[in-house]
Design an enzyme around this catalytic site. Structure first.
Site, PDB file in Angstrom:
ATOM      1  N   ASP A   1      -7.431   0.516   0.464  1.00  0.00           N
ATOM      2  CA  ASP A   1      -7.759   1.234   2.144  1.00  0.00           C
ATOM      3  C   ASP A   1      -9.033   0.643   2.736  1.00  0.00           C
ATOM      4  OD1 ASP A   1      -8.048   3.366   1.238  1.00  0.00           O
ATOM      5  OD2 ASP A   1      -7.053   4.270   2.939  1.00  0.00           O
TER       6      ASP A   1
ATOM      7  N   LYS B   1       0.941  -0.949   0.072  1.00  0.00           N
ATOM      8  CA  LYS B   1      -0.134   0.081   0.113  1.00  0.00           C
ATOM      9  C   LYS B   1       1.011   1.241   0.489  1.00  0.00           C
ATOM     10  CE  LYS B   1      -3.931  -2.163   2.597  1.00  0.00           C
ATOM     11  NZ  LYS B   1      -5.356  -2.105   3.146  1.00  0.00           N
TER      12      LYS B   1
END
Length: 215
Positions: free
Chosen positions: A138, A120
DNA sequence: AAAACGGGGGC
DNA sequence: GCCCCAGTTTT
């Protein structure tokens, strides 16, 4: 959900939040990477507040690589998870200096080998720093794409796959921060605030103004 | 697969 | 008081 409604929403997001992320853009590459690392399980607002003093104390990548852990911890304590983050930041800077000549690598495979950098963080860094396309799921992206009716899956990996098939690639470099901004300001975890949402006309849950995650 | 790391903000 | 937040590392 139709291709046409997706297109409308993507265009509206461009209009609402712009096509490039502001705020961290004037940072050096290592500063941007550390700022994103600090944002894990925190909010970018919280992080932005501590950055001025952090960069004042650590103006170079060498200065943070050489700093005592307690010194780093003291400067980042208010963002949470600070012991891990301090250790990762120090190790990460040492790695960048030793293995990459002081320049943050610009590909995902080398980025995820850095201490404290996962998929991420790496994807967000590439998008924010260089506009390199990437989709990460997310908590905000997951929640909003589910509410929009864009995805059916329940886990982030499945949702990421669905999004990459659904969204034209030319939007991938900004979709993450746009949805995150939208999720922080309008379509929040507890309340969807459909009345003030510009995506309303093309949203599956339009006007329901629902709550979620209530125990 | 689950635990650990965590202070600050929303309600 | 409980939930949530630009997740990653360790067990």
């Amino acid at each position: 959900m139709t291709k046409e409604s997706v297109k409308h929403i993507l265009e509206t997001l461009d209009k609402e939040y712009g096509t490039t992320k502001e705020g961290f853009l004037h940072s050096k590459d290592w500063q941007l990477l550390l700022a994103i690392m600090l944002s894990a399980q925190s909010t970018d607002k919280q992080v932005e507040e501590i950055l001025p003093k952090l960069w004042e104390r650590f103006p170079t990548i060498e200065s943070i690589a050489d700093a005592p852990l307690e010194d780093i911890e003291e400067h980042i304590k208010s963002v949470g998870l600070y012991k891990n983050k301090a250790k990762n930041m120090k190790n990460c800077c040492n790695q960048i200096l030793a293995e990459h000549g002081g320049k943050v690598p610009v590909n995902i495979d080398e980025l995820v080998n850095l201490s404290g950098v996962g998929r991420k963080t790496a994807t967000l860094f590439l998008a924010d720093a260089y506009g390199i396309p990437g989709v990460t799921v997310d908590t905000h992206v997951m929640r909003i794409t589910q509410r929009l009716g864009w995805v059916q899956g329940k886990n982030p990996v499945q949702i990421e796959k669905e999004l990459m098939e659904l969204l034209p690639k030319e939007y991938w470099n900004r979709i993450n921060f746009q949805l995150i901004y939208h999720g922080r300001s309008i379509c929040t975890a507890r309340k969807s605030n459909c009345g003030s949402c510009t995506l309303n006309p093309w949203c599956e849950k339009k006007g329901t103004d629902f709550y979620c995650n209530k125990k």
